[in-house]
Write an enzyme that holds these catalytic residues in place. Structure first.
Site, short mmCIF file in Angstrom:
data_model
loop_
_atom_site.label_atom_id
_atom_site.label_comp_id
_atom_site.label_asym_id
_atom_site.label_seq_id
_atom_site.Cartn_x
_atom_site.Cartn_y
_atom_site.Cartn_z
N LYS A 33 4.13 91.53 5.62
CA LYS A 33 3.64 92.79 6.15
C LYS A 33 3.78 92.74 7.66
O LYS A 33 3.39 91.74 8.29
CB LYS A 33 2.17 92.99 5.76
CG LYS A 33 1.48 94.18 6.42
CD LYS A 33 0.05 94.26 5.96
CE LYS A 33 -0.70 95.42 6.63
NZ LYS A 33 -2.07 95.57 6.09
N GLU A 37 -2.11 99.79 -2.85
CA GLU A 37 -2.91 98.79 -2.15
C GLU A 37 -4.30 99.36 -1.87
O GLU A 37 -4.46 100.28 -1.07
CB GLU A 37 -2.23 98.40 -0.83
CG GLU A 37 -3.05 97.45 0.01
CD GLU A 37 -2.47 97.25 1.41
OE1 GLU A 37 -3.25 96.88 2.33
OE2 GLU A 37 -1.25 97.46 1.60
N ARG A 43 -12.20 97.28 2.28
CA ARG A 43 -12.95 97.74 3.45
C ARG A 43 -14.23 98.47 3.08
O ARG A 43 -15.01 98.85 3.97
CB ARG A 43 -12.09 98.67 4.31
CG ARG A 43 -10.80 98.07 4.81
CD ARG A 43 -10.02 99.08 5.63
NE ARG A 43 -8.67 98.63 5.92
CZ ARG A 43 -7.75 99.36 6.54
NH1 ARG A 43 -8.07 100.58 6.96
NH2 ARG A 43 -6.54 98.89 6.74
#
Length: 228
Positions: free
Chosen positions: A144, A56, A60
């Site tokens: 998640k 993943e 960001r």
């Protein structure tokens, strides 16, 4: 995330899907923050060599999409996804870059609609029982759990299993090699997310052999788990 096998990505959230889930590829999904896109390919190769194929890459940093694009093109044995997805524009950009799954820290109907329409598996973030129930109503069973430690950790997830056994989770947030086995022992936890196999000093020094070693240790964490 009614997810797909690495060789045949498919739609997420489809009730009754028989495809293998991305959550089942390895006990740990590395959560990667790529500051230098040039590190993306060797980093991915190191993680895959250690037994962690699902990666993943969080959106960001400015180079995140370039990192996803490079991994998708040059490390075919990796199943690269995009994390910290919080809007439709990011969904579109991540999929265009080659992301094979999407992960969000939370969800709204707009974001959910966009991820569902993307054609790739997705993992919406939850931290409350109501959010879990709302996703189950929409036919989504894989989620998640974030931020895992701050939101109640293993005690919270264990409590959810009784009334909501159909929900499967990838807890992420504050989890390390010491706590990961406790999460993995829960029947409703398929895998955990974390970044401890990518310590800053190793990445800074481009010590990919060390990353591979730490990834191999993470990949073996489920070996002693017998309570699922």
């Amino acid at each position: 995330m009614a997810a797909s096998t690495p060789s045949a990505p498919g739609s997420s959230g489809s009730p009754g899907s028989s495809d293998a889930s991305v959550l089942d590829l390895a006990p740990v999904v590395p959560v990667v923050v790529v500051d230098d896109p040039a590190d993306a390919v060797p980093m991915a190769r190191a993680l895959v060599a250690g037994g962690l194929p699902a990666i993943e890459v969080t959106l960001r940093t400015p180079g995140a999409l370039d990192a996803i694009r490079a991994i998708a093109a040059e490390v075919p044995e990796a199943v690269v996804g995009a994390g910290t997805v919080i809007g439709p524009a990011q969904v579109e950009a991540a999929v265009a870059a080659g992301a094979r799954f999407l992960v969000s820290p939370g969800w709204t109907d707009l974001l959910l609609e966009s991820m569902r329409g993307s054609g790739v598996p997705f993992l919406p973030g939850v931290s409350t029982t109501s959010e879990v129930v709302a996703l189950l109503e929409r036919g989504i069973t894989e989620m998640k759990f974030f931020p895992a430690e701050a939101a109640g950790g293993t005690a919270y997830l264990k409590s959810l299993y009784g009334p909501l056994p159909q929900a499967r989770f990838c807890p992420t947030g504050g989890i390390g090699p010491g706590s990961a086995p406790t999460y993995l022992a829960l029947p409703n936890v398929a895998c955990v997310g974390g970044s401890w196999m990518l310590p800053g000093d190793a990445v800074g020094a481009r010590d990919w052999a060390r990353v591979t070693g730490l990834a191999a240790e993470a990949a073996g964490l489920s070996a002693g788990v017998t309570s699922r």
